[in-house]
Design an enzyme around this catalytic site. Sequence first.
Site, PDB file in Angstrom:
ATOM      1  N   THR A  80       6.634  33.022  52.155  1.00  0.00           N
ATOM      2  CA  THR A  80       7.030  31.678  52.563  1.00  0.00           C
ATOM      3  C   THR A  80       7.222  30.797  51.330  1.00  0.00           C
ATOM      4  O   THR A  80       6.391  30.806  50.430  1.00  0.00           O
ATOM      5  CB  THR A  80       5.949  31.114  53.506  1.00  0.00           C
ATOM      6  OG1 THR A  80       6.091  31.779  54.750  1.00  0.00           O
ATOM      7  CG2 THR A  80       6.097  29.625  53.714  1.00  0.00           C
ATOM      8  N   GLN A 124      11.280  38.497  58.944  1.00  0.00           N
ATOM      9  CA  GLN A 124       9.962  38.535  59.576  1.00  0.00           C
ATOM     10  C   GLN A 124       9.928  37.496  60.700  1.00  0.00           C
ATOM     11  O   GLN A 124      10.167  36.318  60.457  1.00  0.00           O
ATOM     12  CB  GLN A 124       8.851  38.238  58.580  1.00  0.00           C
ATOM     13  CG  GLN A 124       7.464  38.439  59.215  1.00  0.00           C
ATOM     14  CD  GLN A 124       6.336  37.916  58.367  1.00  0.00           C
ATOM     15  OE1 GLN A 124       6.386  36.771  57.883  1.00  0.00           O
ATOM     16  NE2 GLN A 124       5.304  38.731  58.157  1.00  0.00           N
ATOM     17  N   HIS A 148       5.439  39.690  62.846  1.00  0.00           N
ATOM     18  CA  HIS A 148       4.303  39.157  62.087  1.00  0.00           C
ATOM     19  C   HIS A 148       3.060  39.115  62.981  1.00  0.00           C
ATOM     20  O   HIS A 148       2.954  38.266  63.841  1.00  0.00           O
ATOM     21  CB  HIS A 148       4.622  37.760  61.568  1.00  0.00           C
ATOM     22  CG  HIS A 148       3.664  37.279  60.515  1.00  0.00           C
ATOM     23  ND1 HIS A 148       2.426  37.830  60.296  1.00  0.00           N
ATOM     24  CD2 HIS A 148       3.787  36.280  59.610  1.00  0.00           C
ATOM     25  CE1 HIS A 148       1.818  37.198  59.318  1.00  0.00           C
ATOM     26  NE2 HIS A 148       2.616  36.247  58.865  1.00  0.00           N
ATOM     27  N   ASN A 206      -2.387  37.501  59.183  1.00  0.00           N
ATOM     28  CA  ASN A 206      -2.676  36.232  58.518  1.00  0.00           C
ATOM     29  C   ASN A 206      -3.025  35.054  59.410  1.00  0.00           C
ATOM     30  O   ASN A 206      -2.733  33.908  59.078  1.00  0.00           O
ATOM     31  CB  ASN A 206      -1.497  35.855  57.605  1.00  0.00           C
ATOM     32  CG  ASN A 206      -1.437  36.793  56.401  1.00  0.00           C
ATOM     33  OD1 ASN A 206      -2.415  37.442  56.045  1.00  0.00           O
ATOM     34  ND2 ASN A 206      -0.266  36.897  55.803  1.00  0.00           N
ATOM     35  N   TYR A 211      -1.916  34.058  62.334  1.00  0.00           N
ATOM     36  CA  TYR A 211      -0.916  33.375  63.153  1.00  0.00           C
ATOM     37  C   TYR A 211      -1.035  33.818  64.605  1.00  0.00           C
ATOM     38  O   TYR A 211      -1.980  34.518  64.957  1.00  0.00           O
ATOM     39  CB  TYR A 211       0.472  33.565  62.540  1.00  0.00           C
ATOM     40  CG  TYR A 211       0.525  32.944  61.160  1.00  0.00           C
ATOM     41  CD1 TYR A 211       0.613  33.720  60.016  1.00  0.00           C
ATOM     42  CD2 TYR A 211       0.408  31.567  61.009  1.00  0.00           C
ATOM     43  CE1 TYR A 211       0.603  33.147  58.753  1.00  0.00           C
ATOM     44  CE2 TYR A 211       0.395  30.976  59.735  1.00  0.00           C
ATOM     45  CZ  TYR A 211       0.481  31.774  58.628  1.00  0.00           C
ATOM     46  OH  TYR A 211       0.465  31.208  57.358  1.00  0.00           O
ATOM     47  N   ARG A 237       3.413  43.856  60.884  1.00  0.00           N
ATOM     48  CA  ARG A 237       2.499  43.573  59.778  1.00  0.00           C
ATOM     49  C   ARG A 237       1.142  43.144  60.329  1.00  0.00           C
ATOM     50  O   ARG A 237       1.064  42.275  61.202  1.00  0.00           O
ATOM     51  CB  ARG A 237       3.037  42.471  58.869  1.00  0.00           C
ATOM     52  CG  ARG A 237       2.283  42.365  57.561  1.00  0.00           C
ATOM     53  CD  ARG A 237       2.696  41.229  56.662  1.00  0.00           C
ATOM     54  NE  ARG A 237       2.573  41.613  55.253  1.00  0.00           N
ATOM     55  CZ  ARG A 237       2.360  40.757  54.261  1.00  0.00           C
ATOM     56  NH1 ARG A 237       2.273  39.473  54.507  1.00  0.00           N
ATOM     57  NH2 ARG A 237       2.273  41.183  53.014  1.00  0.00           N
ATOM     58  N   ARG A 288       3.560  38.013  45.078  1.00  0.00           N
ATOM     59  CA  ARG A 288       3.672  36.899  44.143  1.00  0.00           C
ATOM     60  C   ARG A 288       4.506  37.237  42.907  1.00  0.00           C
ATOM     61  O   ARG A 288       5.266  36.410  42.408  1.00  0.00           O
ATOM     62  CB  ARG A 288       2.260  36.463  43.733  1.00  0.00           C
ATOM     63  CG  ARG A 288       1.555  35.670  44.848  1.00  0.00           C
ATOM     64  CD  ARG A 288       0.097  35.458  44.572  1.00  0.00           C
ATOM     65  NE  ARG A 288      -0.714  36.540  45.126  1.00  0.00           N
ATOM     66  CZ  ARG A 288      -2.017  36.428  45.379  1.00  0.00           C
ATOM     67  NH1 ARG A 288      -2.647  35.316  45.085  1.00  0.00           N
ATOM     68  NH2 ARG A 288      -2.700  37.430  45.878  1.00  0.00           N
ATOM     69  N   TYR A 313       5.509  26.264  47.184  1.00  0.00           N
ATOM     70  CA  TYR A 313       5.883  25.671  48.472  1.00  0.00           C
ATOM     71  C   TYR A 313       6.448  24.266  48.310  1.00  0.00           C
ATOM     72  O   TYR A 313       6.070  23.356  49.003  1.00  0.00           O
ATOM     73  CB  TYR A 313       4.653  25.613  49.396  1.00  0.00           C
ATOM     74  CG  TYR A 313       3.891  26.904  49.491  1.00  0.00           C
ATOM     75  CD1 TYR A 313       2.584  26.988  49.051  1.00  0.00           C
ATOM     76  CD2 TYR A 313       4.489  28.060  49.987  1.00  0.00           C
ATOM     77  CE1 TYR A 313       1.874  28.178  49.119  1.00  0.00           C
ATOM     78  CE2 TYR A 313       3.793  29.249  50.062  1.00  0.00           C
ATOM     79  CZ  TYR A 313       2.490  29.306  49.612  1.00  0.00           C
ATOM     80  OH  TYR A 313       1.789  30.488  49.670  1.00  0.00           O
TER      81      TYR A 313
HETATM   82  C1  LIG Z   1      -0.840  32.615  53.137  1.00  0.00           C
HETATM   83  C2  LIG Z   1       0.304  32.069  53.262  1.00  0.00           C
HETATM   84  C3  LIG Z   1       0.633  30.901  52.418  1.00  0.00           C
HETATM   85  C4  LIG Z   1       1.281  32.530  54.232  1.00  0.00           C
HETATM   86  C5  LIG Z   1       2.376  31.746  54.516  1.00  0.00           C
HETATM   87  C6  LIG Z   1       3.306  32.186  55.426  1.00  0.00           C
HETATM   88  C7  LIG Z   1       3.178  33.409  56.043  1.00  0.00           C
HETATM   89  C8  LIG Z   1       4.229  33.896  57.021  1.00  0.00           C
HETATM   90  C9  LIG Z   1       2.066  34.205  55.750  1.00  0.00           C
HETATM   91  O1  LIG Z   1       1.950  35.392  56.380  1.00  0.00           O
HETATM   92  C10 LIG Z   1       1.118  33.765  54.848  1.00  0.00           C
END
Ligand SMILES: C=C(C)c1ccc(C)c(O)c1
Length: 400
Positions: free
Chosen positions: A38, A115, A192, A195, A197, A244, A349, A376
Site C-alpha cells: 500500500t 490484491q 487478502h 493483516n 483486515y 494471502r 519494502r 504513505y
Molecule cells: C501494514 C500495512 C501498512 C498494510 C497496509 C495495507 C495492506 C493491504 C496490508 O496488508 C498491510
Amino acid sequence: MAFVEDFTPIPLEDTNLFKPIRVGDCMLRNRIVMPPLTRMRAHYPGNIPNRFWARKYYDQRSKSPGTMIITEGAFISPQAGGYDNAPGVWSSEQMTEWKSIFKKVHENGSYIWPQLWALGRAAYPEVLKRDGLRFDSASDGIYMDTEMESKAKNCKNLQHGLTKVEIKQYIKDYIHAAKNCMSSGADGIELHAANGYLINQFIDPISNKRKDEYGGSIENRARFILEIVDDLVQEVGSEHVGIRFSPYGTFGTMSGGENPTIMAQYCYIIGKLEERAQKGKRLAYIHLVEPRVTNPFLTEGQGAYSEGSNDFIYSIWKGNIIRAGNFALHPEIVEELVKDERTLIAYGRYFISNPDLVTRVAKGLPLNRYERDKFYVMSEEGYTDYPTYTEALSLGWSNA
Ligand SMILES: C=C(C)c1ccc(C)c(O)c1
C-alpha cells in the site's frame, strides 16, 4: 537516499530463485514476487490509481521479464473501503487506470495480480460515515483499539457485525471486483485474508464472537473465506486465484502465535483448500507472511515471533507457496527456502526502494535503503524516484 549498510549481499542467480516456475497461466522466469504494498497515492474522490505516477511505479518494478507483481491492496467496493487514498477495483474509472498499468507490466513481459481488499474494522469510521457507509466487522463492538472505538462513537458509526445478507453482498462484491480485474487484463487476483483486515477478522476468534454459522468454531470461522474462494473459483477459475494469510500476525489486533488454537485454525483452512485442490480446483498459490514480521509497521527484527514457523504449510498444501517477510536482508535464508520446486519469495519494502530488485538479488548488489516516512504520502518522492543500481553509481553513491 543511500545503500543499506552492514549488509553483505549474496548473488542468488545460480539458485532455484532464478529457475522458471508456473503460477496459474504465468510462466515466471524467477521466483521473486513483488507483494502487495500500500502506498496511499490514489486519487480522492473515487479511489482511482494515481494517473500521474502509478503506471511509472509499476513499470519500473516489472522491467525484469517474467516477474510476478501483486498490486497494492485494492478495495472491492466503497463499503469495503475507508481510506481515501487507496485504490479500488469496483468502478470503470478505476479500471481505466488499472488497464494502463496492466498493459505496461505486460509490455515488460511480466505479470500482475491485483490484491482484493476489504478493511472491516481497520477502516476509518468517520470516512465511512461521511460516505453514508457502515463500519463493518465480524462482530459488533469488538474494536481494533480504544482509539478506533472512540472515533466510531464520536462520529456515531459504531462497529457493526455483518448480517448474513451483508456477508452475501461482500461475496458478490469480491466476484464483481475479480471480474473487473480479469476483464481488464490482470493475470489473476489475490484474496487478502491477512493483516487484520475483514476476512482475517472472521478467521480470528479475537475479533469473531459470532453465534451463527460464521463463528464459534474453527469450521464456522473458516466459512466466510471458503465461500468467497468457492465463488471466485467458480467465476474466474482456480488458476487465477491466490490467497494471502498472516498466521502469526498481530497487526490490527489479531491473535498471533500466542493463541494456542490459531495454528489449528489455519491448518483447517489450508486443509480445506488442499481438499478442493485434490478435486481439481487448486489455487495458483498460497501466500504467507512470515512470523519474523508480526506487524508490518515495525522495522526489521522488531516484533518477530520466534516460537513458530510457516513450515507447517508444506505438510498440508501441495501447491505453490509465496513467503514474505524481511527476506531481502537474509539471502542465506532465501537460498535454503527455495531448494524445493514450489516456494517463491516476496520482497516488500526493498522492492519499494529498489526498482531493479530482481537484478540486485541475482547479482548480489547493494540495496537502496527505503524511506519509511515516504511510504504513505501523496508525493512522487519516495515512489518513482529511487535509482537503479547503475543510476545510483552514476549519482556517486559508494559501495563502501
Ligand atoms: C501494514 C500495512 C501498512 C498494510 C497496509 C495495507 C495492506 C493491504 C496490508 O496488508 C498491510
